[in-house]
Design a protein around this motif. Structure first.
Motif, mmCIF file in Angstrom:
data_model
loop_
_atom_site.group_PDB
_atom_site.id
_atom_site.type_symbol
_atom_site.label_atom_id
_atom_site.label_comp_id
_atom_site.label_asym_id
_atom_site.label_seq_id
_atom_site.Cartn_x
_atom_site.Cartn_y
_atom_site.Cartn_z
ATOM 1 N N GLU A 19 19.413 -70.987 -2.094
ATOM 2 C CA GLU A 19 19.288 -70.381 -0.864
ATOM 3 C C GLU A 19 19.870 -71.316 0.140
ATOM 4 O O GLU A 19 20.589 -71.052 1.109
ATOM 5 C CB GLU A 19 18.155 -70.017 -0.322
ATOM 6 C CG GLU A 19 17.466 -68.918 -1.600
ATOM 7 C CD GLU A 19 18.305 -67.387 -1.630
ATOM 8 O OE1 GLU A 19 17.819 -66.796 -0.470
ATOM 9 O OE2 GLU A 19 19.031 -67.033 -2.192
ATOM 10 N N ALA A 21 22.043 -73.739 -0.193
ATOM 11 C CA ALA A 21 23.531 -73.977 -0.273
ATOM 12 C C ALA A 21 24.350 -72.537 0.235
ATOM 13 O O ALA A 21 25.270 -72.858 0.597
ATOM 14 C CB ALA A 21 23.882 -74.371 -1.670
ATOM 15 N N LYS A 22 23.778 -71.476 -0.076
ATOM 16 C CA LYS A 22 24.443 -70.382 0.335
ATOM 17 C C LYS A 22 24.397 -70.076 1.694
ATOM 18 O O LYS A 22 25.464 -69.614 2.356
ATOM 19 C CB LYS A 22 23.744 -69.143 -0.210
ATOM 20 C CG LYS A 22 24.091 -68.999 -1.750
ATOM 21 C CD LYS A 22 22.904 -68.166 -2.537
ATOM 22 C CE LYS A 22 22.818 -66.617 -1.919
ATOM 23 N NZ LYS A 22 21.791 -65.830 -2.706
ATOM 24 N N ASP A 24 24.346 -72.573 4.211
ATOM 25 C CA ASP A 24 25.006 -73.644 4.829
ATOM 26 C C ASP A 24 25.811 -74.570 3.832
ATOM 27 O O ASP A 24 24.768 -75.283 3.464
ATOM 28 C CB ASP A 24 24.333 -74.448 5.811
ATOM 29 C CG ASP A 24 24.815 -75.072 6.781
ATOM 30 O OD1 ASP A 24 26.136 -75.546 6.524
ATOM 31 O OD2 ASP A 24 24.444 -75.602 7.667
ATOM 32 N N GLU A 25 26.836 -74.499 3.623
ATOM 33 C CA GLU A 25 27.562 -75.219 2.464
ATOM 34 C C GLU A 25 27.732 -76.639 2.974
ATOM 35 O O GLU A 25 28.141 -77.476 2.223
ATOM 36 C CB GLU A 25 29.031 -74.596 2.096
ATOM 37 C CG GLU A 25 29.929 -74.406 3.043
ATOM 38 C CD GLU A 25 31.196 -73.627 2.618
ATOM 39 O OE1 GLU A 25 32.073 -73.872 3.420
ATOM 40 O OE2 GLU A 25 31.008 -72.987 1.666
ATOM 41 N N LYS A 26 27.769 -76.656 4.301
ATOM 42 C CA LYS A 26 27.943 -78.165 4.834
ATOM 43 C C LYS A 26 26.654 -79.081 4.614
ATOM 44 O O LYS A 26 26.715 -80.141 4.832
ATOM 45 C CB LYS A 26 28.479 -77.949 6.271
ATOM 46 C CG LYS A 26 29.640 -77.458 6.687
ATOM 47 C CD LYS A 26 30.048 -77.359 8.057
ATOM 48 C CE LYS A 26 31.327 -76.543 8.449
ATOM 49 N NZ LYS A 26 31.722 -76.624 9.531
ATOM 50 N N LYS A 28 23.934 -81.332 3.162
ATOM 51 C CA LYS A 28 24.355 -82.347 2.005
ATOM 52 C C LYS A 28 22.907 -82.442 1.334
ATOM 53 O O LYS A 28 21.789 -82.862 1.787
ATOM 54 C CB LYS A 28 24.440 -83.859 2.344
ATOM 55 C CG LYS A 28 24.733 -84.722 1.469
ATOM 56 C CD LYS A 28 25.371 -86.162 1.795
ATOM 57 C CE LYS A 28 25.595 -86.978 0.758
ATOM 58 N NZ LYS A 28 26.006 -88.546 1.158
ATOM 59 N N PRO A 108 25.087 -73.827 -6.349
ATOM 60 C CA PRO A 108 26.499 -74.045 -6.313
ATOM 61 C C PRO A 108 26.640 -75.708 -6.550
ATOM 62 O O PRO A 108 25.884 -76.508 -6.252
ATOM 63 C CB PRO A 108 26.791 -74.056 -4.820
ATOM 64 C CG PRO A 108 25.645 -72.910 -4.495
ATOM 65 C CD PRO A 108 24.705 -73.223 -5.235
ATOM 66 N N ASP A 109 28.017 -75.995 -6.672
ATOM 67 C CA ASP A 109 28.332 -77.374 -6.955
ATOM 68 C C ASP A 109 28.199 -78.560 -5.837
ATOM 69 O O ASP A 109 28.293 -79.604 -5.686
ATOM 70 C CB ASP A 109 29.776 -77.641 -7.557
ATOM 71 C CG ASP A 109 30.255 -77.133 -8.793
ATOM 72 O OD1 ASP A 109 28.859 -76.893 -9.595
ATOM 73 O OD2 ASP A 109 31.161 -76.624 -9.286
ATOM 74 N N THR A 110 28.122 -77.742 -4.647
ATOM 75 C CA THR A 110 27.831 -78.637 -3.321
ATOM 76 C C THR A 110 26.779 -79.217 -3.455
ATOM 77 O O THR A 110 26.387 -79.984 -2.371
ATOM 78 C CB THR A 110 28.051 -77.468 -2.049
ATOM 79 O OG1 THR A 110 27.192 -76.380 -2.136
ATOM 80 C CG2 THR A 110 29.431 -76.894 -1.987
ATOM 81 N N VAL A 111 25.860 -78.767 -4.252
ATOM 82 C CA VAL A 111 24.247 -79.428 -4.381
ATOM 83 C C VAL A 111 24.475 -80.459 -5.284
ATOM 84 O O VAL A 111 24.888 -80.096 -6.428
ATOM 85 C CB VAL A 111 23.168 -78.428 -4.667
ATOM 86 C CG1 VAL A 111 22.002 -79.331 -4.903
ATOM 87 C CG2 VAL A 111 23.058 -77.415 -3.664
ATOM 88 N N SER A 298 17.311 -73.228 7.308
ATOM 89 C CA SER A 298 18.758 -72.885 7.928
ATOM 90 C C SER A 298 18.621 -72.405 9.269
ATOM 91 O O SER A 298 19.991 -72.398 9.700
ATOM 92 C CB SER A 298 19.622 -71.942 6.767
ATOM 93 O OG SER A 298 18.652 -70.725 6.992
#
Length: 352
Positions: A19, A21-22, A24-26, A28, A108-111, A298
């Protein structure tokens, strides 16, 4: 340096990471998954509340996670008095490890997901210093926000909030071949001679599972004694276990046991005390609290705002779980339980 470090990749931690990552994809985000070193003792039954939480996220449990057989009833057994009542229950029989892996796979891969164990958490100014251990090696990281999603033995709760102790049992579970004699798919067991809590049996594919919650002192002896009494009740021998598991499990006793954290260190799921004291069902609360904290982080402007938003959001959940405490006390009282079971109120059938 991470914006958010989440310790624990069970349902609470995985949903929080997903949740966040969805939203705020920025951000870290680090998710520390210690499941390879510490398993979770769980019967693997998904409650209607948990299914509703997943549905509201647009998620449906995949077929690969579901096990058989399914059942709509639970046999409730009073071992001391030899009374059995059958009650209706709408649980989904599933593979708990596969369920957790499925939730993690949605992130997501951003995590960044790290297979490691968190061995220490220390507050340093406005940040947190964490030490992770993987394959015998230690690594130090920093995070602006740290979240304990690591269950009853939460290192975040123990390290950052040492005065916020909760009542705990030792949960022990063994897996066996399915006995030759017909036994119920799902049962709930009470036996005041060996435990002041409850135990359970579940059939899952080709496995028969017996587990329960026991006081820390003499827990192994109490487990073995109750197993022997249950074997006598069923008229079967469980045999040699295929697998043995044990861990701590929280049993909330007062409103103060539900603690969500503050000042950049937060707790979700069982680490926050969010588990039913009457049934030990915690997946629904884990998912719900993970979503609540994701929204608070968020949308919060600073840590004080995040704390206020998260505390406010969880009031309803805390009161809902608070009402499970008197239910637990009734069910574990030999006299009251006997009166209820003998009356047959809400029971589908009696097997005495």
């Amino acid at each position: 340096m991470y914006d958010v470090a989440i310790i624990g990749a069970g349902p609470a931690g995985a949903v929080l990471a997903l949740e966040l990552a969805k939203a705020d994809e920025k951000l870290k985000i680090l998710l520390v998954d210690g499941s390879s070193e510490h398993g979770k003792v769980c019967g693997g039954l998904l409650s209607p509340d948990a299914k509703a939480e997943l549905s509201s996220m647009g998620l449906t449990v995949p077929e690969a996670v579901i096990t058989s057989p399914q059942t709509s009833t639970v046999d409730t057994i009073d071992l001391e008095r030899g009374i059995t009542r059958i009650y209706g229950r709408d649980y989904l029989n599933m593979d708990r490890a596969a369920f957790d892996s499925w939730l993690v796979s949605l992130i997501p891969d951003t995590v960044e997901i790290r297979r490691a164990r968190c061995v220490s958490v220390e507050k340093s100014g406005n940040e947190f210093d964490l030490r992770l251990k993987s394959a015998g090696k230690l690594e130090e990281i920093k995070a602006s926000i740290v979240v304990g999603a690591d269950g009853a033995a939460s290192i975040v709760r123990r390290s950052v909030f040492p005065n916020k102790k909760t009542y705990k049992y030792v949960s022990i579970q063994e897996w066996y071949e399915i006995p030759d004699k017909k036994i119920p798919v799902f049962s709930c067991i009470y036996d005041e001679k060996t435990s002041d809590s409850c135990s359970w049996t579940i059939i899952k594919d080709d496995n028969f599972i017996f587990g329960g919650a026991f006081l820390k002192d003499g827990c192994r002896r109490a487990f073995a004694e109750q197993k022997s009494r249950l074997e006598k009740h069923y008229g079967v021998r469980f045999g040699t276990p295929r697998k043995q598991e044990a861990c701590l499990v929280v049993s909330p006793r007062r409103y103060g046991d539900f603690f969500v954290g503050q000042d950049g260190a937060y707790l979700v799921g069982e680490a926050a005390g969010f588990i039913s004291s009457s049934s030990f069902e915690g997946i629904s609360s884990a998912i719900r609290s993970g979503r609540m904290l994701a929204r608070a982080i968020s949308s919060g402007r600073d840590k004080q705002q995040i704390t206020k938003k998260y505390q406010s959001a969880t009031i309803g959940l805390r009161f809902k779980l608070l009402l499970k405490i008197p239910k637990m006390k009734i069910l574990t009282s030999p006299t009251l339980r006997h009166l209820i079971m003998k009356s047959g109120v809400t029971a589908k059938k009696s097997l005495e």
